[in-house]
Design a protein around this motif. Structure first.
Motif, mmCIF file in Angstrom:
data_model
loop_
_atom_site.group_PDB
_atom_site.id
_atom_site.type_symbol
_atom_site.label_atom_id
_atom_site.label_comp_id
_atom_site.label_asym_id
_atom_site.label_seq_id
_atom_site.Cartn_x
_atom_site.Cartn_y
_atom_site.Cartn_z
ATOM 1 N N GLU A 118 0.701 -1.514 -0.006
ATOM 2 C CA GLU A 118 0.063 0.290 -0.107
ATOM 3 C C GLU A 118 1.536 1.015 -0.083
ATOM 4 O O GLU A 118 2.329 1.407 0.487
ATOM 5 N N GLY B 125 0.517 5.759 -0.629
ATOM 6 C CA GLY B 125 -0.842 6.687 -0.543
ATOM 7 C C GLY B 125 -1.476 7.857 0.807
ATOM 8 O O GLY B 125 -2.064 8.488 0.550
ATOM 9 N N ARG C 206 -6.109 9.482 -2.332
ATOM 10 C CA ARG C 206 -5.996 8.010 -3.144
ATOM 11 C C ARG C 206 -4.913 7.183 -2.758
ATOM 12 O O ARG C 206 -3.725 7.767 -2.353
ATOM 13 N N SER D 237 -3.522 3.547 -3.170
ATOM 14 C CA SER D 237 -2.721 2.415 -3.819
ATOM 15 C C SER D 237 -2.466 1.204 -3.507
ATOM 16 O O SER D 237 -1.736 1.099 -2.588
ATOM 17 N N CYS D 238 -2.911 0.229 -3.889
ATOM 18 C CA CYS D 238 -2.044 -1.371 -3.382
ATOM 19 C C CYS D 238 -1.225 -1.780 -4.486
ATOM 20 O O CYS D 238 -2.593 -2.635 -6.222
ATOM 21 N N ARG E 298 -10.087 -0.931 -10.176
ATOM 22 C CA ARG E 298 -8.567 -1.485 -10.201
ATOM 23 C C ARG E 298 -8.337 -1.209 -11.173
ATOM 24 O O ARG E 298 -8.988 -1.298 -11.930
ATOM 25 N N THR F 40 -2.843 -3.504 -9.953
ATOM 26 C CA THR F 40 -3.110 -2.246 -8.751
ATOM 27 C C THR F 40 -4.893 -2.080 -8.645
ATOM 28 O O THR F 40 -5.831 -1.705 -9.368
ATOM 29 N N TYR G 190 -7.909 0.725 -5.531
ATOM 30 C CA TYR G 190 -7.279 1.998 -5.093
ATOM 31 C C TYR G 190 -8.048 2.245 -4.428
ATOM 32 O O TYR G 190 -9.336 2.192 -4.864
ATOM 33 N N GLU H 141 -10.198 5.712 -3.771
ATOM 34 C CA GLU H 141 -10.269 6.865 -3.192
ATOM 35 C C GLU H 141 -10.880 7.858 -1.593
ATOM 36 O O GLU H 141 -12.060 7.145 -2.001
ATOM 37 N N CYS I 184 -4.791 -2.774 2.078
ATOM 38 C CA CYS I 184 -5.618 -3.926 1.195
ATOM 39 C C CYS I 184 -4.959 -5.047 1.678
ATOM 40 O O CYS I 184 -4.428 -6.369 2.068
#
Length: 124
Positions: free
Chosen positions: A6, A8, A19, A21-22, A72, A78, A80, A82, A96
């Motif tokens: 992960e 962000g 936001r 991310s993973c 995704r 990845t 996400y 938000e 995640c």
């Protein structure tokens, strides 16, 4: 070996956005369901959002519905999250997770792999 990383997280004022991310590796990303969970200090791990393998189906916890969006990109391996209109009660470590299971998507124990987490802090 499956790895989920992960990124962000950070510090943001109430009403702000982040936001997450993973990035996944180790097996075919598009075959698996993905979820986001969070854990605040002194509390258990809480379901936040889920997305199915194709991205065509999503599900949210009531506390974040309408403010958070999970998505995704299978080409980038990845997922996400938000997060908009953030509140101090959203403060937590966000994780995640990945699973083959297409049911019980809010239950942490059905997820096989987890990232290390990213801290989100929302100041009032």
């Amino acid at each position: 070996q499956v790895q989920l990383v992960e990124s962000g997280g950070g510090l943001v004022q109430a009403g702000g956005s982040l936001r997450l991310s993973c990035a996944a590796s180790g097996r075919t990303f598009s075959n698996y369901e993905m979820g986001w969970f969070r854990q605040a200090p002194g509390k258990g791990r809480e379901f936040v959002a889920h997305i199915n393998w194709s991205g065509g189906s999503t599900y949210y916890a009531g506390s974040v519905k309408g403010r958070f969006t999970i998505s995704r990109d299978n080409a980038k391996n990845t997922v996400y999250l938000e997060m908009n209109s953030l509140k101090p009660e959203d403060t937590a470590v966000y994780y995640c997770a990945q699973t083959e299971n297409q049911i019980a998507r809010t239950i942490a124990t059905i997820y096989n792999y987890w990232g290390q987490g990213t801290q989100v802090t929302v100041s009032s």
